[in-house]
Design a protein around this motif. Sequence first.
Motif, PDB file in Angstrom:
ATOM      1  N   GLN A  93      -0.359   4.901  -1.722  1.00 45.76           N
ATOM      2  CA  GLN A  93      -1.459   4.001  -2.048  1.00 45.76           C
ATOM      3  C   GLN A  93      -2.149   3.588  -0.758  1.00 45.76           C
ATOM      4  N   ALA A  94      -3.198   2.786  -0.882  1.00 45.50           N
ATOM      5  CA  ALA A  94      -3.962   2.388   0.305  1.00 45.50           C
ATOM      6  C   ALA A  94      -4.508   0.987   0.119  1.00 45.50           C
ATOM      7  N   ARG A  95      -4.676   0.308   1.248  1.00 48.90           N
ATOM      8  CA  ARG A  95      -5.313  -1.003   1.233  1.00 48.90           C
ATOM      9  C   ARG A  95      -6.035  -1.212   2.565  1.00 48.90           C
ATOM     10  N   ARG A  96      -6.947  -2.158   2.578  1.00 47.33           N
ATOM     11  CA  ARG A  96      -7.670  -2.471   3.800  1.00 47.33           C
ATOM     12  C   ARG A  96      -6.758  -3.237   4.754  1.00 47.33           C
ATOM     13  N   TRP A  97      -6.754  -2.823   6.002  1.00 49.26           N
ATOM     14  CA  TRP A  97      -5.933  -3.486   7.011  1.00 49.26           C
ATOM     15  C   TRP A  97      -6.649  -3.393   8.348  1.00 49.26           C
ATOM     16  N   ARG A  98      -6.973  -4.559   8.921  1.00 46.96           N
ATOM     17  CA  ARG A  98      -7.684  -4.640  10.192  1.00 46.96           C
ATOM     18  C   ARG A  98      -8.970  -3.825  10.172  1.00 46.96           C
ATOM     19  N   GLY A  99      -9.698  -3.951   9.073  1.00 48.51           N
ATOM     20  CA  GLY A  99     -11.019  -3.355   8.986  1.00 48.51           C
ATOM     21  C   GLY A  99     -11.085  -1.908   8.557  1.00 48.51           C
ATOM     22  N   SER A 100      -9.944  -1.287   8.270  1.00 43.05           N
ATOM     23  CA  SER A 100      -9.974   0.109   7.820  1.00 43.05           C
ATOM     24  C   SER A 100      -8.915   0.315   6.741  1.00 43.05           C
ATOM     25  N   TRP A 101      -9.007   1.436   6.048  1.00 40.24           N
ATOM     26  CA  TRP A 101      -8.048   1.734   5.000  1.00 40.24           C
ATOM     27  C   TRP A 101      -6.777   2.306   5.606  1.00 40.24           C
ATOM     28  N   ARG A 102      -5.637   1.820   5.126  1.00 40.36           N
ATOM     29  CA  ARG A 102      -4.350   2.343   5.587  1.00 40.36           C
ATOM     30  C   ARG A 102      -3.536   2.813   4.398  1.00 40.36           C
ATOM     31  N   LYS A 103      -3.059   4.043   4.465  1.00 35.95           N
ATOM     32  CA  LYS A 103      -2.230   4.597   3.401  1.00 35.95           C
ATOM     33  C   LYS A 103      -0.766   4.284   3.675  1.00 35.95           C
ATOM     34  N   TYR A 104       0.007   4.182   2.605  1.00 36.30           N
ATOM     35  CA  TYR A 104       1.430   3.872   2.739  1.00 36.30           C
ATOM     36  C   TYR A 104       2.159   4.334   1.486  1.00 36.30           C
ATOM     37  N   TYR A 105       3.470   4.521   1.625  1.00 36.51           N
ATOM     38  CA  TYR A 105       4.303   4.888   0.478  1.00 36.51           C
ATOM     39  C   TYR A 105       4.696   3.650  -0.323  1.00 36.51           C
ATOM     40  N   THR A 106       4.864   3.850  -1.618  1.00 35.31           N
ATOM     41  CA  THR A 106       5.463   2.844  -2.485  1.00 35.31           C
ATOM     42  C   THR A 106       6.530   3.517  -3.337  1.00 35.31           C
ATOM     43  N   VAL A 107       7.542   2.747  -3.718  1.00 34.53           N
ATOM     44  CA  VAL A 107       8.567   3.232  -4.653  1.00 34.53           C
ATOM     45  C   VAL A 107       8.980   2.038  -5.517  1.00 34.53           C
ATOM     46  N   PRO A 108       8.141   1.670  -6.486  1.00 38.31           N
ATOM     47  CA  PRO A 108       8.403   0.467  -7.291  1.00 38.31           C
ATOM     48  C   PRO A 108       9.678   0.598  -8.117  1.00 38.31           C
ATOM     49  N   PHE A 109      10.270  -0.565  -8.391  1.00 34.22           N
ATOM     50  CA  PHE A 109      11.440  -0.622  -9.264  1.00 34.22           C
ATOM     51  C   PHE A 109      11.367  -1.915 -10.053  1.00 34.22           C
ATOM     52  N   GLY A 110      11.160  -1.800 -11.358  1.00 30.27           N
ATOM     53  CA  GLY A 110      11.048  -2.989 -12.205  1.00 30.27           C
ATOM     54  C   GLY A 110       9.974  -3.913 -11.664  1.00 30.27           C
ATOM     55  N   PRO A 111      10.303  -5.196 -11.442  1.00 26.76           N
ATOM     56  CA  PRO A 111       9.299  -6.138 -10.936  1.00 26.76           C
ATOM     57  C   PRO A 111       9.099  -6.069  -9.421  1.00 26.76           C
ATOM     58  N   TYR A 112       9.822  -5.177  -8.747  1.00 29.49           N
ATOM     59  CA  TYR A 112       9.817  -5.153  -7.290  1.00 29.49           C
ATOM     60  C   TYR A 112       8.878  -4.068  -6.755  1.00 29.49           C
ATOM     61  N   TYR A 113       7.950  -4.478  -5.915  1.00 28.14           N
ATOM     62  CA  TYR A 113       6.982  -3.568  -5.303  1.00 28.14           C
ATOM     63  C   TYR A 113       7.487  -3.229  -3.904  1.00 28.14           C
ATOM     64  N   ILE A 114       8.181  -2.115  -3.812  1.00 31.82           N
ATOM     65  CA  ILE A 114       8.759  -1.679  -2.543  1.00 31.82           C
ATOM     66  C   ILE A 114       7.738  -0.785  -1.852  1.00 31.82           C
ATOM     67  N   TRP A 115       7.312  -1.191  -0.657  1.00 30.00           N
ATOM     68  CA  TRP A 115       6.252  -0.437   0.015  1.00 30.00           C
ATOM     69  C   TRP A 115       6.421  -0.562   1.529  1.00 30.00           C
ATOM     70  N   GLY A 116       5.456   0.003   2.254  1.00 25.43           N
ATOM     71  CA  GLY A 116       5.440  -0.136   3.705  1.00 25.43           C
ATOM     72  C   GLY A 116       6.622   0.527   4.387  1.00 25.43           C
TER      73      GLY A 116
END
Length: 199
Positions: free
Chosen positions: A160-183
Amino acid sequence: MRDPLRLVSKALERASTASSDYDLNPDTKLPPDRKLRPAGVLVPILFEGEGAQLFLTKRSSALRHHPGQIAFPGGKQDDTDKDVIAAALREAHEEIGLDPGNVEVLGMMPAHETVTGFMVTPVVARVRAPFEVRPEPGEVDEVFEVPLMHLLDRAQFSVQARRWRGSWRKYYTVPFGPYYIWGATARILRVMADAAEAR
C-alpha cells in the motif's frame, strides 16, 4: 501440515539481504554518511503441537514515535547491553514480561533500516513455555498473538502507499483481524516469509 519450526529454520538459513523502510521506493536518495543507531527486536514464537504463535505489541497511543503502531518488542541498544541480542531480550522483558530465561535464541534475520534512523536486527527466538503477559504501562497498550503460518503466507501481504514528507511511500502490510500490521514490522515479516518459501 507444514512444520513451523522447520520453516523458521529455513528462513534463518536463507535470508541474507538487508531490508529497509525505503526498499519499495527506489527513487529515495539517502545520505551515504548517515548515522544509524543499533537496535534489536525480538521475534518471539511459541511453538505448541503442530502450530505456532508469534507475539506482537500495539504501542501506546501516547508515545512520541510510532504511536499506536504494531511492533515487535524491542528497542535501541543501550551502552549497558552486550549486543543487539541482549537489547532485544531486555526490551522484551520490560515490554511484555517475557523472562530471558524462557527464551531460546534461534538466530538473527538480516538488519532493517528504519526511517527513524535505526539499524534494527530481528532476533528470532523460541518461547520455551507459556508465560504471563505483562504490557509495560505507558509503552505498550496491548500484547497479542498471531498464528505464525498467517505471517509466513505471502498471499496475506499487500503493498500500500501513503503520503509521507511530501511524497508517496509504498510499504508492506499483513493485516490480522483488527490489527493493521505494516511498515518495518511487516517488512521484516515479509523477509521471513520470502526466505521460508525459497527453493
